[in-house]
Design an enzyme around this catalytic site. Structure first.
Site, mmCIF file in Angstrom:
data_model
loop_
_atom_site.group_PDB
_atom_site.id
_atom_site.type_symbol
_atom_site.label_atom_id
_atom_site.label_comp_id
_atom_site.label_asym_id
_atom_site.label_seq_id
_atom_site.Cartn_x
_atom_site.Cartn_y
_atom_site.Cartn_z
ATOM 1 N N LYS A 112 10.091 31.404 2.277
ATOM 2 C CA LYS A 112 9.331 32.648 2.156
ATOM 3 C C LYS A 112 9.927 33.666 2.960
ATOM 4 C CE LYS A 112 6.574 30.992 -0.755
ATOM 5 N NZ LYS A 112 6.313 31.208 -2.061
HETATM 6 C C1 LIG Z 1 6.837 24.861 0.444
HETATM 7 C C2 LIG Z 1 6.775 25.465 -1.080
HETATM 8 N N1 LIG Z 1 7.632 24.957 -1.928
HETATM 9 C C3 LIG Z 1 7.732 25.289 -3.224
HETATM 10 C C4 LIG Z 1 6.901 26.463 -3.387
HETATM 11 C C5 LIG Z 1 7.069 26.770 -5.058
HETATM 12 O O1 LIG Z 1 7.932 28.077 -4.993
HETATM 13 P P1 LIG Z 1 7.635 29.032 -6.199
HETATM 14 O O2 LIG Z 1 6.084 29.507 -6.228
HETATM 15 O O3 LIG Z 1 8.678 30.152 -6.019
HETATM 16 O O4 LIG Z 1 7.813 28.321 -7.437
HETATM 17 C C6 LIG Z 1 6.163 27.043 -2.619
HETATM 18 C C7 LIG Z 1 5.361 28.362 -2.801
HETATM 19 O O5 LIG Z 1 5.741 29.137 -3.357
HETATM 20 C C8 LIG Z 1 6.151 26.753 -1.263
HETATM 21 O O6 LIG Z 1 5.525 27.249 -0.238
HETATM 22 N N1 LIG Z 2 3.216 28.799 -2.831
HETATM 23 C C1 LIG Z 2 3.130 30.247 -2.749
HETATM 24 C C2 LIG Z 2 2.389 30.779 -3.629
HETATM 25 C C3 LIG Z 2 2.567 32.243 -3.817
HETATM 26 O O1 LIG Z 2 3.901 32.442 -4.290
HETATM 27 P P1 LIG Z 2 4.664 33.781 -4.309
HETATM 28 O O2 LIG Z 2 6.039 33.382 -4.281
HETATM 29 O O3 LIG Z 2 4.216 34.739 -5.551
HETATM 30 O O4 LIG Z 2 4.156 34.683 -3.329
HETATM 31 C C4 LIG Z 2 2.567 30.215 -1.314
HETATM 32 O O5 LIG Z 2 3.037 29.462 -0.477
HETATM 33 O O6 LIG Z 2 1.677 31.127 -1.032
#
Ligand SMILES: Cc1ncc(COP(=O)(O)O)c(C=O)c1O
Ligand SMILES: N[C@@H](CCOP(=O)(O)O)C(=O)O
Length: 465
Positions: A112
Protein backbone atom coordinates in the site's frame (compact mmCIF):
# COMPACT_ATOMS: atom_id res chain seq x y z
CA UNK A 1 -7.65 13.01 -19.95
CA UNK A 2 -11.10 12.77 -18.33
CA UNK A 3 -12.25 10.26 -15.74
CA UNK A 4 -15.69 8.65 -15.99
CA UNK A 5 -17.77 6.60 -13.57
CA UNK A 6 -18.27 2.85 -13.92
CA UNK A 7 -21.99 3.48 -13.39
CA UNK A 8 -22.27 6.04 -16.16
CA UNK A 9 -24.31 8.69 -14.32
CA UNK A 10 -21.73 10.98 -12.68
CA UNK A 11 -19.99 13.95 -14.33
CA UNK A 12 -16.61 13.28 -15.99
CA UNK A 13 -13.75 14.83 -13.99
CA UNK A 14 -10.10 15.77 -14.36
CA UNK A 15 -7.46 13.68 -12.55
CA UNK A 16 -7.21 16.19 -9.70
CA UNK A 17 -10.97 16.38 -9.25
CA UNK A 18 -11.36 12.59 -9.37
CA UNK A 19 -8.55 12.22 -6.82
CA UNK A 20 -10.20 14.56 -4.32
CA UNK A 21 -13.72 13.27 -5.07
CA UNK A 22 -13.20 9.58 -4.28
CA UNK A 23 -16.42 7.68 -4.96
CA UNK A 24 -18.37 9.03 -7.94
CA UNK A 25 -21.70 10.62 -6.99
CA UNK A 26 -23.60 7.81 -8.73
CA UNK A 27 -21.91 5.26 -6.43
CA UNK A 28 -19.44 4.16 -9.14
CA UNK A 29 -15.66 4.21 -9.39
CA UNK A 30 -13.72 6.60 -11.60
CA UNK A 31 -11.69 5.15 -14.49
CA UNK A 32 -9.80 6.90 -17.30
CA UNK A 33 -11.94 7.52 -20.37
CA UNK A 34 -9.09 6.23 -22.54
CA UNK A 35 -5.96 4.32 -21.51
CA UNK A 36 -2.64 5.84 -22.64
CA UNK A 37 -0.49 3.54 -24.77
CA UNK A 38 3.26 2.90 -24.73
CA UNK A 39 5.07 1.58 -27.78
CA UNK A 40 7.32 -1.45 -27.44
CA UNK A 41 10.32 0.90 -27.84
CA UNK A 42 9.11 3.12 -25.03
CA UNK A 43 8.74 0.07 -22.77
CA UNK A 44 12.17 -1.28 -23.75
CA UNK A 45 13.66 2.11 -22.86
CA UNK A 46 12.53 1.63 -19.24
CA UNK A 47 15.23 -1.02 -18.71
CA UNK A 48 17.86 0.22 -16.29
CA UNK A 49 15.91 3.32 -15.20
CA UNK A 50 15.31 4.09 -11.53
CA UNK A 51 11.92 3.17 -10.02
CA UNK A 52 11.18 6.90 -9.70
CA UNK A 53 11.89 7.59 -13.38
CA UNK A 54 9.60 4.75 -14.51
CA UNK A 55 6.92 6.01 -12.09
CA UNK A 56 7.13 9.45 -13.70
CA UNK A 57 6.81 8.04 -17.24
CA UNK A 58 3.87 5.79 -16.31
CA UNK A 59 1.90 8.33 -14.26
CA UNK A 60 2.46 11.46 -16.36
CA UNK A 61 -0.05 10.70 -19.18
CA UNK A 62 -2.79 10.18 -16.56
CA UNK A 63 -2.03 13.26 -14.47
CA UNK A 64 -0.56 15.87 -16.86
CA UNK A 65 -3.62 18.13 -16.88
CA UNK A 66 -3.49 18.49 -13.09
CA UNK A 67 0.20 18.34 -12.20
CA UNK A 68 3.22 19.89 -13.92
CA UNK A 69 6.25 17.70 -14.61
CA UNK A 70 8.08 19.35 -11.70
CA UNK A 71 5.18 18.74 -9.29
CA UNK A 72 4.84 15.09 -10.29
CA UNK A 73 8.59 14.45 -10.19
CA UNK A 74 8.88 16.11 -6.78
CA UNK A 75 5.96 14.09 -5.39
CA UNK A 76 7.46 10.82 -6.64
CA UNK A 77 10.94 11.62 -5.33
CA UNK A 78 9.65 12.50 -1.86
CA UNK A 79 7.31 9.49 -1.82
CA UNK A 80 10.02 6.86 -2.27
CA UNK A 81 12.89 8.55 -0.43
CA UNK A 82 12.02 6.76 2.81
CA UNK A 83 11.83 3.25 1.36
CA UNK A 84 14.14 0.68 2.90
CA UNK A 85 15.47 -0.75 -0.38
CA UNK A 86 17.34 1.15 -3.07
CA UNK A 87 15.44 -0.70 -5.82
CA UNK A 88 12.13 0.16 -4.05
CA UNK A 89 10.54 -3.05 -5.46
CA UNK A 90 13.32 -5.66 -5.69
CA UNK A 91 12.81 -8.89 -7.60
CA UNK A 92 14.01 -12.23 -6.20
CA UNK A 93 14.23 -15.48 -8.11
CA UNK A 94 12.39 -18.41 -6.48
CA UNK A 95 12.74 -20.96 -9.32
CA UNK A 96 13.98 -20.89 -12.93
CA UNK A 97 10.77 -19.30 -14.17
CA UNK A 98 9.30 -17.87 -10.97
CA UNK A 99 10.14 -14.45 -9.50
CA UNK A 100 8.99 -12.72 -6.34
CA UNK A 101 8.38 -8.97 -6.39
CA UNK A 102 8.98 -7.65 -2.88
CA UNK A 103 6.58 -4.79 -2.29
CA UNK A 104 7.07 -4.46 1.45
CA UNK A 105 10.05 -2.14 1.87
CA UNK A 106 7.96 1.00 2.43
CA UNK A 107 7.35 2.68 5.80
CA UNK A 108 4.41 0.45 6.87
CA UNK A 109 5.76 -2.77 5.36
CA UNK A 110 3.03 -3.49 2.76
CA UNK A 111 2.48 -2.74 -0.92
CA UNK A 112 0.00 0.00 0.00
CA UNK A 113 2.91 2.37 0.66
CA UNK A 114 3.76 2.47 -3.05
CA UNK A 115 0.57 4.34 -3.85
CA UNK A 116 -0.27 5.92 -0.52
CA UNK A 117 3.06 7.74 -0.22
CA UNK A 118 2.58 9.26 -3.67
CA UNK A 119 -1.01 10.31 -3.17
CA UNK A 120 -0.11 11.77 0.22
CA UNK A 121 2.21 14.10 -1.72
CA UNK A 122 -0.28 14.76 -4.54
CA UNK A 123 -3.07 15.57 -2.06
CA UNK A 124 -0.84 18.12 -0.33
CA UNK A 125 -0.03 19.88 -3.61
CA UNK A 126 -3.65 19.98 -4.74
CA UNK A 127 -5.13 20.95 -1.36
CA UNK A 128 -2.64 23.82 -1.07
CA UNK A 129 -3.49 25.05 -4.59
CA UNK A 130 -7.21 24.97 -3.83
CA UNK A 131 -6.81 26.15 -0.22
CA UNK A 132 -9.00 23.21 0.80
CA UNK A 133 -9.29 20.95 3.85
CA UNK A 134 -10.56 17.38 3.76
CA UNK A 135 -11.75 14.62 6.05
CA UNK A 136 -10.33 11.34 4.83
CA UNK A 137 -12.27 8.25 5.87
CA UNK A 138 -10.70 4.91 5.02
CA UNK A 139 -11.77 1.29 5.41
CA UNK A 140 -9.09 -1.28 6.04
CA UNK A 141 -8.64 -4.99 6.53
CA UNK A 142 -5.24 -4.13 7.98
CA UNK A 143 -2.77 -2.52 5.61
CA UNK A 144 -4.47 0.42 3.88
CA UNK A 145 -5.17 1.97 7.28
CA UNK A 146 -1.60 2.19 8.51
CA UNK A 147 -0.34 3.27 5.08
CA UNK A 148 -2.92 6.09 4.98
CA UNK A 149 -2.09 7.19 8.52
CA UNK A 150 1.62 7.23 7.68
CA UNK A 151 1.01 9.32 4.56
CA UNK A 152 -1.28 11.92 6.19
CA UNK A 153 -0.31 12.05 9.89
CA UNK A 154 0.27 15.51 11.30
CA UNK A 155 -1.10 17.46 8.30
CA UNK A 156 -3.00 20.62 9.27
CA UNK A 157 -5.58 20.45 6.49
CA UNK A 158 -6.44 16.73 6.73
CA UNK A 159 -8.17 14.55 9.31
CA UNK A 160 -7.86 10.78 8.86
CA UNK A 161 -10.45 8.36 10.24
CA UNK A 162 -9.71 4.66 9.70
CA UNK A 163 -12.37 1.99 10.14
CA UNK A 164 -10.95 -1.46 10.80
CA UNK A 165 -12.79 -4.66 11.75
CA UNK A 166 -12.45 -5.16 15.50
CA UNK A 167 -10.45 -8.31 16.31
CA UNK A 168 -9.81 -9.17 12.67
CA UNK A 169 -6.44 -7.58 11.96
CA UNK A 170 -3.04 -8.74 13.23
CA UNK A 171 -1.68 -7.15 16.40
CA UNK A 172 1.12 -5.43 14.48
CA UNK A 173 -1.39 -4.02 11.98
CA UNK A 174 -3.64 -2.78 14.80
CA UNK A 175 -0.79 -1.15 16.70
CA UNK A 176 0.44 0.58 13.55
CA UNK A 177 -2.96 2.28 13.41
CA UNK A 178 -3.60 2.91 17.09
CA UNK A 179 -0.22 4.18 18.29
CA UNK A 180 0.42 7.33 16.18
CA UNK A 181 0.18 10.35 18.49
CA UNK A 182 -0.89 13.03 16.01
CA UNK A 183 -4.26 14.62 16.73
CA UNK A 184 -5.48 14.32 13.14
CA UNK A 185 -5.36 10.50 13.30
CA UNK A 186 -8.45 8.60 14.49
CA UNK A 187 -8.48 4.77 14.61
CA UNK A 188 -11.98 3.28 14.81
CA UNK A 189 -12.52 -0.42 15.59
CA UNK A 190 -15.84 -1.38 14.04
CA UNK A 191 -18.07 -4.27 15.14
CA UNK A 192 -18.12 -6.21 11.88
CA UNK A 193 -15.86 -7.41 9.08
CA UNK A 194 -14.00 -5.45 6.40
CA UNK A 195 -16.99 -5.59 4.05
CA UNK A 196 -19.02 -3.79 6.74
CA UNK A 197 -16.29 -1.12 7.05
CA UNK A 198 -16.17 -0.58 3.29
CA UNK A 199 -19.98 -0.55 3.01
CA UNK A 200 -20.18 2.15 5.69
CA UNK A 201 -17.52 4.17 3.91
CA UNK A 202 -19.47 4.00 0.64
CA UNK A 203 -22.71 4.87 2.50
CA UNK A 204 -20.97 8.01 3.81
CA UNK A 205 -19.99 8.98 0.26
CA UNK A 206 -23.59 8.39 -0.84
CA UNK A 207 -24.91 10.67 1.94
CA UNK A 208 -24.32 13.93 0.08
CA UNK A 209 -25.20 16.16 3.03
CA UNK A 210 -22.55 14.52 5.21
CA UNK A 211 -20.07 14.22 2.36
CA UNK A 212 -20.21 17.92 1.50
CA UNK A 213 -20.34 19.10 5.11
CA UNK A 214 -17.13 17.33 6.19
CA UNK A 215 -15.31 17.53 2.83
CA UNK A 216 -15.14 13.74 2.62
CA UNK A 217 -12.19 12.27 0.68
CA UNK A 218 -11.14 8.67 0.17
CA UNK A 219 -7.77 7.00 -0.12
CA UNK A 220 -8.93 3.43 -0.54
CA UNK A 221 -8.58 2.02 -4.03
CA UNK A 222 -11.95 3.66 -4.64
CA UNK A 223 -9.59 6.52 -5.51
CA UNK A 224 -8.15 5.97 -8.99
CA UNK A 225 -4.88 7.64 -7.96
CA UNK A 226 -4.21 4.59 -5.75
CA UNK A 227 -4.60 2.20 -8.66
CA UNK A 228 -2.50 4.40 -10.92
CA UNK A 229 0.57 4.39 -8.69
CA UNK A 230 0.33 0.59 -8.45
CA UNK A 231 0.69 0.20 -12.25
CA UNK A 232 4.34 1.23 -12.03
CA UNK A 233 5.80 -1.93 -10.50
CA UNK A 234 4.23 -4.10 -13.20
CA UNK A 235 6.41 -2.20 -15.68
CA UNK A 236 9.63 -2.22 -13.64
CA UNK A 237 9.39 -5.94 -12.87
CA UNK A 238 8.25 -7.13 -16.30
CA UNK A 239 11.04 -5.18 -17.99
CA UNK A 240 13.53 -6.70 -15.55
CA UNK A 241 12.63 -10.22 -16.72
CA UNK A 242 12.66 -9.45 -20.44
CA UNK A 243 9.56 -7.49 -21.46
CA UNK A 244 8.68 -6.22 -23.98
CA UNK A 245 10.71 -8.85 -25.85
CA UNK A 246 8.86 -11.66 -24.09
CA UNK A 247 5.53 -12.09 -22.35
CA UNK A 248 5.28 -12.20 -18.59
CA UNK A 249 2.52 -13.42 -16.24
CA UNK A 250 1.68 -12.12 -12.76
CA UNK A 251 0.08 -13.75 -9.74
CA UNK A 252 -1.46 -11.28 -7.32
CA UNK A 253 -2.73 -12.00 -3.79
CA UNK A 254 -6.17 -10.45 -4.13
CA UNK A 255 -8.95 -9.06 -1.97
CA UNK A 256 -10.31 -5.70 -3.09
CA UNK A 257 -8.94 -6.23 -6.65
CA UNK A 258 -7.08 -2.90 -6.81
CA UNK A 259 -3.63 -4.39 -7.21
CA UNK A 260 -4.49 -6.84 -9.96
CA UNK A 261 -6.60 -4.24 -11.73
CA UNK A 262 -3.48 -2.06 -11.88
CA UNK A 263 -1.86 -5.00 -13.73
CA UNK A 264 -4.78 -5.07 -16.15
CA UNK A 265 -4.24 -1.39 -16.91
CA UNK A 266 -0.51 -2.02 -17.45
CA UNK A 267 -1.53 -4.62 -20.02
CA UNK A 268 -3.95 -2.18 -21.67
CA UNK A 269 -1.08 0.33 -21.85
CA UNK A 270 0.93 -2.12 -23.95
CA UNK A 271 2.91 -4.21 -21.44
CA UNK A 272 2.95 -7.77 -22.83
CA UNK A 273 1.25 -9.56 -19.94
CA UNK A 274 -0.04 -13.03 -20.67
CA UNK A 275 -2.01 -14.08 -17.53
CA UNK A 276 -3.11 -12.05 -14.52
CA UNK A 277 -3.68 -14.75 -11.93
CA UNK A 278 -6.00 -13.88 -9.04
CA UNK A 279 -4.84 -15.60 -5.84
CA UNK A 280 -7.42 -15.85 -3.04
CA UNK A 281 -7.35 -17.38 0.44
CA UNK A 282 -10.27 -19.41 1.79
CA UNK A 283 -12.46 -16.40 1.02
CA UNK A 284 -12.52 -17.49 -2.60
CA UNK A 285 -15.44 -15.57 -4.11
CA UNK A 286 -13.27 -14.19 -6.94
CA UNK A 287 -11.83 -17.61 -7.76
CA UNK A 288 -15.34 -19.09 -7.85
CA UNK A 289 -16.50 -16.25 -10.08
CA UNK A 290 -13.64 -16.65 -12.56
CA UNK A 291 -14.23 -20.42 -12.69
CA UNK A 292 -18.02 -20.40 -12.99
CA UNK A 293 -19.28 -16.83 -13.48
CA UNK A 294 -21.12 -16.93 -10.16
CA UNK A 295 -20.39 -14.12 -7.69
CA UNK A 296 -22.18 -15.27 -4.53
CA UNK A 297 -21.40 -14.13 -1.00
CA UNK A 298 -21.09 -16.92 1.57
CA UNK A 299 -19.90 -14.89 4.57
CA UNK A 300 -16.30 -13.90 5.29
CA UNK A 301 -14.27 -16.46 7.26
CA UNK A 302 -11.36 -14.98 9.26
CA UNK A 303 -8.04 -16.32 7.97
CA UNK A 304 -4.32 -16.01 8.66
CA UNK A 305 -4.12 -13.62 5.68
CA UNK A 306 -6.64 -11.13 7.13
CA UNK A 307 -6.01 -8.35 4.63
CA UNK A 308 -7.64 -10.55 1.97
CA UNK A 309 -10.71 -11.46 4.06
CA UNK A 310 -13.04 -9.69 1.67
CA UNK A 311 -16.16 -10.69 -0.26
CA UNK A 312 -17.35 -7.41 -1.70
CA UNK A 313 -14.31 -6.79 -3.87
CA UNK A 314 -14.61 -3.11 -4.72
CA UNK A 315 -12.45 -2.93 -7.85
CA UNK A 316 -14.00 -5.98 -9.45
CA UNK A 317 -16.55 -3.36 -10.51
CA UNK A 318 -13.83 -1.73 -12.64
CA UNK A 319 -12.98 -5.10 -14.23
CA UNK A 320 -16.67 -5.70 -14.95
CA UNK A 321 -16.94 -2.24 -16.55
CA UNK A 322 -14.36 -3.32 -19.14
CA UNK A 323 -15.82 -6.83 -19.48
CA UNK A 324 -19.28 -5.38 -20.19
CA UNK A 325 -17.95 -3.10 -22.90
CA UNK A 326 -17.98 -0.02 -20.62
CA UNK A 327 -21.73 -0.28 -20.12
CA UNK A 328 -22.44 1.70 -16.93
CA UNK A 329 -26.08 0.64 -16.77
CA UNK A 330 -25.13 -3.06 -16.84
CA UNK A 331 -22.54 -2.58 -14.09
CA UNK A 332 -25.00 -0.59 -12.01
CA UNK A 333 -27.58 -3.40 -12.28
CA UNK A 334 -25.02 -6.02 -11.15
CA UNK A 335 -23.96 -3.91 -8.17
CA UNK A 336 -27.63 -3.41 -7.18
CA UNK A 337 -28.16 -7.18 -7.34
CA UNK A 338 -25.12 -7.77 -5.15
CA UNK A 339 -26.40 -5.29 -2.60
CA UNK A 340 -29.98 -6.58 -2.49
CA UNK A 341 -29.51 -10.32 -3.15
CA UNK A 342 -25.90 -11.01 -2.19
CA UNK A 343 -24.98 -12.37 -5.61
CA UNK A 344 -24.90 -11.82 -9.37
CA UNK A 345 -24.11 -13.90 -12.43
CA UNK A 346 -21.64 -12.65 -15.02
CA UNK A 347 -22.98 -12.90 -18.60
CA UNK A 348 -21.36 -15.32 -21.06
CA UNK A 349 -19.85 -12.53 -23.14
CA UNK A 350 -18.45 -10.73 -20.14
CA UNK A 351 -16.95 -13.99 -18.83
CA UNK A 352 -15.25 -14.43 -22.20
CA UNK A 353 -13.77 -10.93 -21.85
CA UNK A 354 -12.56 -11.60 -18.29
CA UNK A 355 -10.98 -14.93 -19.25
CA UNK A 356 -8.92 -13.23 -21.96
CA UNK A 357 -6.87 -11.71 -19.13
CA UNK A 358 -7.55 -13.36 -15.80
CA UNK A 359 -6.91 -16.79 -14.35
CA UNK A 360 -7.39 -17.70 -10.68
CA UNK A 361 -6.74 -20.08 -7.81
CA UNK A 362 -7.27 -20.38 -4.09
CA UNK A 363 -5.14 -21.61 -1.19
CA UNK A 364 -6.56 -22.77 2.16
CA UNK A 365 -5.10 -22.28 5.62
CA UNK A 366 -3.09 -25.51 5.96
CA UNK A 367 -1.52 -25.14 2.54
CA UNK A 368 -0.58 -21.52 3.33
CA UNK A 369 1.49 -22.75 6.28
CA UNK A 370 3.10 -25.47 4.12
CA UNK A 371 4.06 -22.94 1.46
CA UNK A 372 5.69 -20.60 4.00
CA UNK A 373 7.74 -23.51 5.38
CA UNK A 374 8.66 -24.97 1.99
CA UNK A 375 9.60 -21.62 0.42
CA UNK A 376 11.87 -20.80 3.34
CA UNK A 377 13.56 -24.19 3.06
CA UNK A 378 14.05 -24.16 -0.70
CA UNK A 379 14.77 -20.47 -1.34
CA UNK A 380 15.57 -18.79 1.99
CA UNK A 381 12.66 -16.35 1.46
CA UNK A 382 10.34 -15.84 4.43
CA UNK A 383 6.86 -15.10 3.11
CA UNK A 384 3.92 -13.40 4.81
CA UNK A 385 0.69 -15.45 4.59
CA UNK A 386 -0.73 -13.25 1.78
CA UNK A 387 2.39 -13.68 -0.32
CA UNK A 388 2.31 -17.42 0.44
CA UNK A 389 -1.20 -17.61 -1.02
CA UNK A 390 0.22 -15.91 -4.10
CA UNK A 391 3.16 -18.29 -4.38
CA UNK A 392 0.86 -21.35 -3.99
CA UNK A 393 -1.50 -20.21 -6.73
CA UNK A 394 1.43 -19.18 -8.94
CA UNK A 395 3.01 -22.64 -8.70
CA UNK A 396 -0.20 -24.19 -10.04
CA UNK A 397 -0.36 -21.60 -12.83
CA UNK A 398 3.26 -22.32 -13.77
CA UNK A 399 2.39 -26.02 -14.12
CA UNK A 400 -0.33 -25.03 -16.63
CA UNK A 401 2.10 -22.78 -18.55
CA UNK A 402 5.77 -23.50 -17.73
CA UNK A 403 7.11 -21.39 -20.61
CA UNK A 404 6.03 -17.89 -19.52
CA UNK A 405 7.98 -16.25 -16.68
CA UNK A 406 5.77 -15.74 -13.62
CA UNK A 407 6.12 -12.82 -11.22
CA UNK A 408 4.33 -13.21 -7.87
CA UNK A 409 3.65 -10.09 -5.84
CA UNK A 410 4.87 -10.32 -2.22
CA UNK A 411 2.44 -7.85 -0.70
CA UNK A 412 3.47 -7.60 2.96
CA UNK A 413 6.46 -8.11 5.23
CA UNK A 414 6.34 -11.33 7.29
CA UNK A 415 6.86 -9.32 10.50
CA UNK A 416 3.32 -7.97 10.19
CA UNK A 417 2.02 -11.51 10.78
CA UNK A 418 4.47 -13.05 13.26
CA UNK A 419 2.05 -15.62 14.72
CA UNK A 420 1.25 -17.30 11.41
CA UNK A 421 4.81 -17.07 10.14
CA UNK A 422 6.17 -18.54 13.36
CA UNK A 423 3.62 -21.36 13.34
CA UNK A 424 4.62 -22.24 9.78
CA UNK A 425 8.38 -21.89 10.00
CA UNK A 426 9.50 -21.67 13.61
CA UNK A 427 11.04 -18.29 12.75
CA UNK A 428 9.97 -15.12 14.56
CA UNK A 429 10.25 -12.35 11.95
CA UNK A 430 11.69 -9.16 13.45
CA UNK A 431 10.24 -5.70 12.86
CA UNK A 432 12.73 -3.14 11.51
CA UNK A 433 14.59 -1.21 14.28
CA UNK A 434 12.48 1.97 13.77
CA UNK A 435 9.41 -0.05 14.83
CA UNK A 436 11.09 -2.11 17.54
CA UNK A 437 9.13 -0.40 20.36
CA UNK A 438 5.73 -0.82 18.66
CA UNK A 439 4.49 -3.09 21.45
CA UNK A 440 5.42 -0.57 24.16
CA UNK A 441 3.66 2.40 22.56
CA UNK A 442 0.30 3.51 23.99
CA UNK A 443 -2.78 2.65 21.92
CA UNK A 444 -5.57 5.12 21.15
CA UNK A 445 -8.69 3.60 19.57
CA UNK A 446 -12.46 4.07 19.64
CA UNK A 447 -14.81 1.08 19.46
CA UNK A 448 -17.69 1.90 17.10
CA UNK A 449 -20.92 0.10 16.15
CA UNK A 450 -21.74 -0.85 12.58
CA UNK A 451 -24.14 2.06 12.34
CA UNK A 452 -23.98 4.89 9.81
CA UNK A 453 -25.68 7.59 11.90
CA UNK A 454 -23.42 6.95 14.90
CA UNK A 455 -20.29 6.92 12.75
CA UNK A 456 -21.21 10.16 11.03
CA UNK A 457 -21.97 11.80 14.38
CA UNK A 458 -18.59 10.73 15.74
CA UNK A 459 -16.71 12.03 12.69
CA UNK A 460 -18.58 15.36 12.82
CA UNK A 461 -17.63 15.71 16.49
CA UNK A 462 -14.00 14.55 16.31
CA UNK A 463 -12.75 16.13 13.12
CA UNK A 464 -10.64 19.22 13.58
CA UNK A 465 -10.38 20.63 10.07
C1 LIG B 1 -0.93 -7.78 2.34
C2 LIG B 1 -2.03 -7.68 1.34
N1 LIG B 1 -2.05 -8.55 0.32
C3 LIG B 1 -3.03 -8.52 -0.59
C4 LIG B 1 -4.06 -7.62 -0.52
C5 LIG B 1 -5.10 -7.60 -1.58
O1 LIG B 1 -4.91 -6.50 -2.44
P1 LIG B 1 -6.13 -5.91 -3.22
O2 LIG B 1 -7.12 -5.46 -2.20
O3 LIG B 1 -5.57 -4.78 -4.01
O4 LIG B 1 -6.68 -7.00 -4.05
C6 LIG B 1 -4.09 -6.70 0.55
C7 LIG B 1 -5.16 -5.70 0.71
O5 LIG B 1 -5.42 -4.90 -0.08
C8 LIG B 1 -3.03 -6.71 1.47
O6 LIG B 1 -2.98 -5.82 2.44
N1 LIG C 1 -6.62 -5.22 1.98
C1 LIG C 1 -6.92 -3.84 2.12
C2 LIG C 1 -8.38 -3.58 1.96
C3 LIG C 1 -8.65 -2.22 1.40
O1 LIG C 1 -8.15 -2.17 0.11
P1 LIG C 1 -7.97 -0.87 -0.76
O2 LIG C 1 -6.92 -1.24 -1.75
O3 LIG C 1 -9.27 -0.56 -1.36
O4 LIG C 1 -7.52 0.25 0.12
C4 LIG C 1 -6.36 -3.35 3.45
O5 LIG C 1 -5.34 -3.86 3.87
O6 LIG C 1 -6.90 -2.46 4.06
Amino acid sequence: MRYISTRGQAPALSFGEAMLTGLARDGGLYVPETVPQFTQDEIAAMAGLSYEEVAFRVMKPFTAETFSDEELKGAITRAYAGFGHVARAPLKQLAPNHFLLELFHGPTLAFKDFAMQVIGQLFQIELAKQNRKVTIVGATSGDTGSAAIEAFRGLENVDVFILFPHGRVSEVQRRQMTTPIEGNVHALALEGDFDDCQAKLKDMFNDFTFRDEVGLAGVNSINFARVLAQIVYYFTSAVAVGAPHRKVSFTVPTGNFGDIFAGFLAKEMGLPIDRLVIATNQNDILDRCIKAGDYTKRGVKPSMSPSMDIEVSSNFERALFWAYGRDGAAVSALMDELKTQGSFTVSKNAMGALLEHYDSGSVGEGRTLEIIAKTLKTTGELLCPHSAVGVGVAMEAIERDPATPMITLATAHPAKFPAAVNEASGVHPELPPRMADLFEREERVTRVPNDLAELEALIRKERRV
